[in-house]
Design an enzyme around this catalytic site. Structure first.
Site: not given
Ligand code: AMP
Length: 280
Positions: A33, A35-36, A38-39, A63, A187, A190
């Site tokens: 969640g 989300l940005h 990248g997601h 984790q 992105m 955090r």
């Molecule tokens: P998270 O919500 O941070 O656990 O990330 C979920 C998924 O989004 C993971 O596969 C991350 O590697 C991917 N992710 C996070 N930030 C980026 C980004 N800036 N660009 C591409 N994928 C991302």
């Protein structure tokens, strides 16, 4: 259209079974969640590969280490749903922790290989078993044919690929290139922890990796280049966990000339731990 939100494994399975009965292929995008873009890029790539995408939103307690940021990790389900609606995601799986890890839960997926190369694993000893356990569960629960993971978490991507292969889970794990802000900063959910000043400073991680990659391309020894990057980050006030060049697939320390290399970095800026990586 608003995505359908399911919170139980049974409902998730029912929705996916319906799609599969219509011969539609399914991709899962696991997230925590907050989300940005990248997601959203993972979603877009999922929609290019498969007919339907399910996004899971779950801040996985397994984790996080005891002294990590589980309690303050950003959560904003309403905003997440809106972003996913705009991205035309039909289904969100957002289970509750007490259902994911029901009383008596006793199983863990223990990963080695790319999970034991003294990178993230050294600084977050329980992290990859926690990731592998939840991701294996999500793969089994969703029965998706594709899973989208970001290169942003490069070691995690290699660990998840290895885990799916080792456990014979019939899913293709696809890596998606890192989405960056205009200044180059990767992105990340955090990044919300950073003050305005810190956010301006934080791009130094990307810049130092870019410089190191350029030096290596023009003949500098990779260790010399990454040491210089680490020193410059320390000078700028970062507490550096690592800046290193590794084999792009195994993440082992490179031993031969001409191996494909990946530069990986992790550093603290104030109370925020940031990671990034770059192909050479
Ligand atoms: P998270 O919500 O941070 O656990 O990330 C979920 C998924 O989004 C993971 O596969 C991350 O590697 C991917 N992710 C996070 N930030 C980026 C980004 N800036 N660009 C591409 N994928 C991302």
């Amino acid at each position: 259209m608003k995505p359908k939100i399911v919170r139980s494994v049974e409902s998730l399975r029912r929705e996916v079974a319906r799609w599969k009965a219509d011969n539609l292929t399914v991709a899962i995008v696991p997230t925590m969640g907050a989300l940005h873009q990248g997601h959203i890029e993972l979603v877009n790539e999922g929609l290019r590969r498969a007919d339907r995408v399910v996004v899971s939103i779950f801040v996985n307690p397994k984790q996080f280490g005891a002294n990590e940021d589980l309690s303050r990790y950003p959560r904003d389900e309403e905003a997440d749903i809106e972003m996913l609606a705009l991205a035309e995601v039909p289904l969100i799986y957002a289970p509750m922790a007490e259902d994911v890890y029901a009383p008596g839960f006793s199983t863990s997926v223990h990963v080695q290989g790319p999970a034991t190369v003294a990178l993230e694993d050294k600084y977050r000893p329980h992290f990859f078993d926690g990731v592998a356990t939840i991701v294996a569960k999500l793969f089994i629960q969703s029965a998706a044919q594709y899973a989208m993971f970001g290169e942003k978490d490069y070691q995690q991507l290699q660990v998840v690929k290895r885990m799916a292969k080792d456990l014979n889970i019939p899913i293709s794990v696809i890596g998606v290139a890192t989405i960056r802000d205009q200044d180059g900063m990767a992105m990340s959910s955090r990044n919300r922890y950073l003050s305005k000043t810190e956010r301006t400073q934080a791009v130094a991680i990307y810049k130092s990796l870019t410089q190191a990659a350029e030096k290596i391309r023009t003949g500098t020894n990779s260790q010399t280049a990454t040491r210089a990057a680490s020193r410059s980050l320390s000078t700028l006030g970062f507490k550096v966990d690592y800046v290193t060049a590794r084999n792009a697939e195994t993440l082992a320390v490179p031993t031969t000339a001409g191996e494909p290399l990946r530069l990986l970095a992790a550093a603290w800026l104030g109370k925020t731990r940031l990671i990034d990586n770059l192909a050479v």
